[in-house]
Design an enzyme around this catalytic site. Structure first.
Site, PDB file in Angstrom:
ATOM      1  N   SER A  33      13.242  25.046  14.210  1.00 30.18           N
ATOM      2  CA  SER A  33      12.304  25.359  13.128  1.00 30.18           C
ATOM      3  C   SER A  33      10.898  25.680  13.631  1.00 30.18           C
ATOM      4  O   SER A  33      10.389  25.064  14.568  1.00 30.18           O
ATOM      5  CB  SER A  33      12.233  24.183  12.159  1.00 30.18           C
ATOM      6  OG  SER A  33      11.250  24.420  11.170  1.00 30.18           O
ATOM      7  N   LYS A  84      19.516  20.650   0.543  1.00 32.21           N
ATOM      8  CA  LYS A  84      18.663  21.081  -0.565  1.00 32.21           C
ATOM      9  C   LYS A  84      19.181  20.656  -1.937  1.00 32.21           C
ATOM     10  O   LYS A  84      18.386  20.378  -2.835  1.00 32.21           O
ATOM     11  CB  LYS A  84      18.474  22.600  -0.528  1.00 32.21           C
ATOM     12  CG  LYS A  84      17.550  23.083   0.582  1.00 32.21           C
ATOM     13  CD  LYS A  84      17.267  24.562   0.443  1.00 32.21           C
ATOM     14  CE  LYS A  84      16.239  25.031   1.446  1.00 32.21           C
ATOM     15  NZ  LYS A  84      15.876  26.452   1.250  1.00 32.21           N
ATOM     16  N   ASN A 105      13.212  21.952  -1.680  1.00 34.44           N
ATOM     17  CA  ASN A 105      12.866  22.132  -0.268  1.00 34.44           C
ATOM     18  C   ASN A 105      11.612  21.356   0.128  1.00 34.44           C
ATOM     19  O   ASN A 105      11.236  21.336   1.294  1.00 34.44           O
ATOM     20  CB  ASN A 105      12.724  23.619   0.094  1.00 34.44           C
ATOM     21  CG  ASN A 105      11.386  24.203  -0.322  1.00 34.44           C
ATOM     22  OD1 ASN A 105      10.730  23.712  -1.235  1.00 34.44           O
ATOM     23  ND2 ASN A 105      10.980  25.272   0.340  1.00 34.44           N
ATOM     24  N   ALA A 145      22.500  35.340  -3.696  1.00 34.69           N
ATOM     25  CA  ALA A 145      22.489  34.243  -4.667  1.00 34.69           C
ATOM     26  C   ALA A 145      22.427  32.900  -3.953  1.00 34.69           C
ATOM     27  O   ALA A 145      22.820  31.882  -4.507  1.00 34.69           O
ATOM     28  CB  ALA A 145      23.726  34.309  -5.567  1.00 34.69           C
ATOM     29  N   GLY A 146      21.941  32.916  -2.721  1.00 32.55           N
ATOM     30  CA  GLY A 146      21.912  31.699  -1.918  1.00 32.55           C
ATOM     31  C   GLY A 146      20.579  30.998  -1.947  1.00 32.55           C
ATOM     32  O   GLY A 146      19.830  31.054  -2.931  1.00 32.55           O
ATOM     33  N   THR A 245      13.811  39.504   3.199  1.00 29.76           N
ATOM     34  CA  THR A 245      13.430  38.119   3.486  1.00 29.76           C
ATOM     35  C   THR A 245      13.632  37.754   4.953  1.00 29.76           C
ATOM     36  O   THR A 245      13.141  36.725   5.410  1.00 29.76           O
ATOM     37  CB  THR A 245      14.207  37.133   2.601  1.00 29.76           C
ATOM     38  OG1 THR A 245      15.613  37.312   2.803  1.00 29.76           O
ATOM     39  CG2 THR A 245      13.868  37.352   1.127  1.00 29.76           C
ATOM     40  N   TYR A 247      12.856  37.866   8.873  1.00 26.31           N
ATOM     41  CA  TYR A 247      11.651  38.177   9.655  1.00 26.31           C
ATOM     42  C   TYR A 247      11.919  38.225  11.156  1.00 26.31           C
ATOM     43  O   TYR A 247      10.995  38.432  11.937  1.00 26.31           O
ATOM     44  CB  TYR A 247      10.507  37.204   9.352  1.00 26.31           C
ATOM     45  CG  TYR A 247      10.784  35.746   9.617  1.00 26.31           C
ATOM     46  CD1 TYR A 247      10.650  35.212  10.887  1.00 26.31           C
ATOM     47  CD2 TYR A 247      11.161  34.908   8.586  1.00 26.31           C
ATOM     48  CE1 TYR A 247      10.876  33.871  11.128  1.00 26.31           C
ATOM     49  CE2 TYR A 247      11.394  33.567   8.813  1.00 26.31           C
ATOM     50  CZ  TYR A 247      11.248  33.048  10.089  1.00 26.31           C
ATOM     51  OH  TYR A 247      11.493  31.716  10.318  1.00 26.31           O
ATOM     52  N   GLY A 269      10.018  39.116   5.963  1.00 29.67           N
ATOM     53  CA  GLY A 269       9.905  37.805   5.349  1.00 29.67           C
ATOM     54  C   GLY A 269       8.830  36.899   5.924  1.00 29.67           C
ATOM     55  O   GLY A 269       8.751  35.731   5.529  1.00 29.67           O
TER      56      GLY A 269
END
Length: 304
Positions: A33, A84, A105, A145-146, A245, A247, A269
C-alpha cells in the site's frame, strides 16, 4: 524535542512521542500500500502528531482488530479488501453513503464509538472538482460494480448526477450491480440503469450520449495493461470526460484511445486515490490534506 524521521523525499512522519495518535490500515495483503507514505508525509507537513501503520488483517482476525481500535484508543483506521463489507458488523454507526454501498473503507473512533465511512466515491467526485468539473446534472456511463464502482455510483448520485448507465459483465459482481441500481433508485433522484456489457451497441450508444465515461474495473491494470473496454476512438467525443480509476500504468490503454479521439479531459486514478485519502484524513484530523504536496512527492515521475 522535535523527533522527525526523514526519508528520500523529506519528512515521512511528524512527532512520535507519548501523545501520538495511531491510525491503521487493515487488509490482506497490504504491504504494497501507498497509504502510509501518503498519510505520514501529510501528517509531517502539517506538524500533526499522528502515525499511520499497515496491519495485515483478514476476515478471521478482523473482529479483534476492530476491538483494538477501541482498546488502544486509536483515532481510526482504513479498511480494504477483504474487509470492506465484513467490518460493518463490528461498527456502531455508518455514514449514509456507507449504508448505500454496504461497504466501509474508513473508520473513525470518537471516544469509543466507531463510525464507518466510504471515501472512494468522494475521491472520484473531488478529483473531477479539482479539474473544475462537476458531476451535477451530468449523464455518466460507468463500467464495473465492485469496490471502486459502487461508491463512485452512489456518491455521484448523492452529489446530483442526472443519470448513471451501469455496464457490467454477468459475473459474480452482477448481483451487486443490481443492488446498486435498486439502492440509488430508492435513495436519490438519479435515473439509473444496468446493462450487460456484452451488448456492445448499447454500450457504444451510451458513451456517445454521456458527459462522463468512467471505467472502474481492473481492465488496464497489470496483468491486463494491454487491454481496454473501448478499442475504437470514434466511440468518444472530444467534449466528454474519460476517467480511468487505474493509475498504474500512468497512461492506460483506455486513456490512449481517448487521447487519440481528441478527448479534452482524460484522467487516471491518481487524483481519486489522493482525494479519497484526503477525505479520510479530514475525518480523522479535521484538517485538509496538503494534496499538491502529496502528489508531488508520490507521483513526481508521473509524466515521465
Amino acid at each position: 524535542m522535535e523527533n522527525k524521521i526523514t526519508g528520500i523525499n523529506g519528512p515521512i512522519t511528524g512527532w512520535l512521542d507519548g501523545h501520538t495518535y495511531l491510525i491503521g490500515l487493515m487488509a490482506y495483503p497490504i504491504r504494497h500500500s501507498m497509504s502510509p507514505t501518503m498519510h505520514n508525509n501529510a501528517f509531517a507537513k502539517l506538524g500533526l502528531n499522528y502515525a499511520y501503520l499497515c496491519f495485515e488483517v483478514g476476515n478471521d482476525k478482523l473482529e479483534g482488530a476492530v476491538n483494538a481500535i477501541r482498546t488502544l484508543d486509536m483515532r481510526g483506521s482504513n479498511v480494504s479488501m477483504p474487509n470492506k463489507k465484513e467490518v460493518i458488523k463490528y461498527l456502531d454507526k455508518l455514514s449514509p453513503a456507507s449504508k448505500m454501498c454496504d461497504a466501509v473503507n474508513t473508520i473513525v473512533n470518537d471516544n469509543g464509538v466507531l463510525t464507518g465511512y466510504t471515501t472512494d466515491g468522494i475521491g472520484f467526485v473531488q478529483a473531477l472538482k479539482d479539474e473544475n468539473i462537476s458531476v451535477k446534472d451530468k449523464v455518466m456511463t460507468l463500467t464495473g460494480a465492485g469496490g471502486a464502482a459502487t461508491p463512485i455510483a452512489v456518491q455521484s448520485a448523492l452529489d446530483g448526477v442526472k443519470e448513471i448507465r451501469i455496464f457490467n459483465i454477468k459475473d459474480n459482481k452482477w448481483p451487486q450491480a443490481e443492488k446498486n441500481v435498486k439502492t440509488i433508485r430508492e435513495n436519490t433522484d438519479c435515473k439509473v440503469s444496468l446493462t450487460d456489457l456484452a451488448d456492445k451497441d448499447a454500450f457504444k450508444k451510451s458513451i456517445a450520449e454521456s458527459d462522463i465515461y468512467c471505467d472502474a474495473t481492473g481492465v488496464g491494470m497489470k496483468p491486463l495493461e494491454d487491454m481496454t473496454l473501448v478499442e475504437d476512438p470514434s466511440w468518444f467525443h472530444k467534449d466528454m470526460v474519460v476517467f480511468d480509476t487505474v493509475y498504474a500504468p500512468r497512461t492506460t490503454k483506455l486513456m490512449k484511445v481517448a487521447q487519440k479521439a481528441g478527448v479534452e479531459h482524460v484522467f487516471n486514478g491518481i487524483g481519486m486515490m489522493i482525494e479519497q485519502g484526503a477525505a479520510a484524513f479530514k475525518l480523522w484530523t479535521g484538517k485538509d490534506m496538503p494534496t499538491d504536496y502529496i502528489r508531488q512527492i508520490m507521483f513526481e515521475d508521473e509524466n515521465k
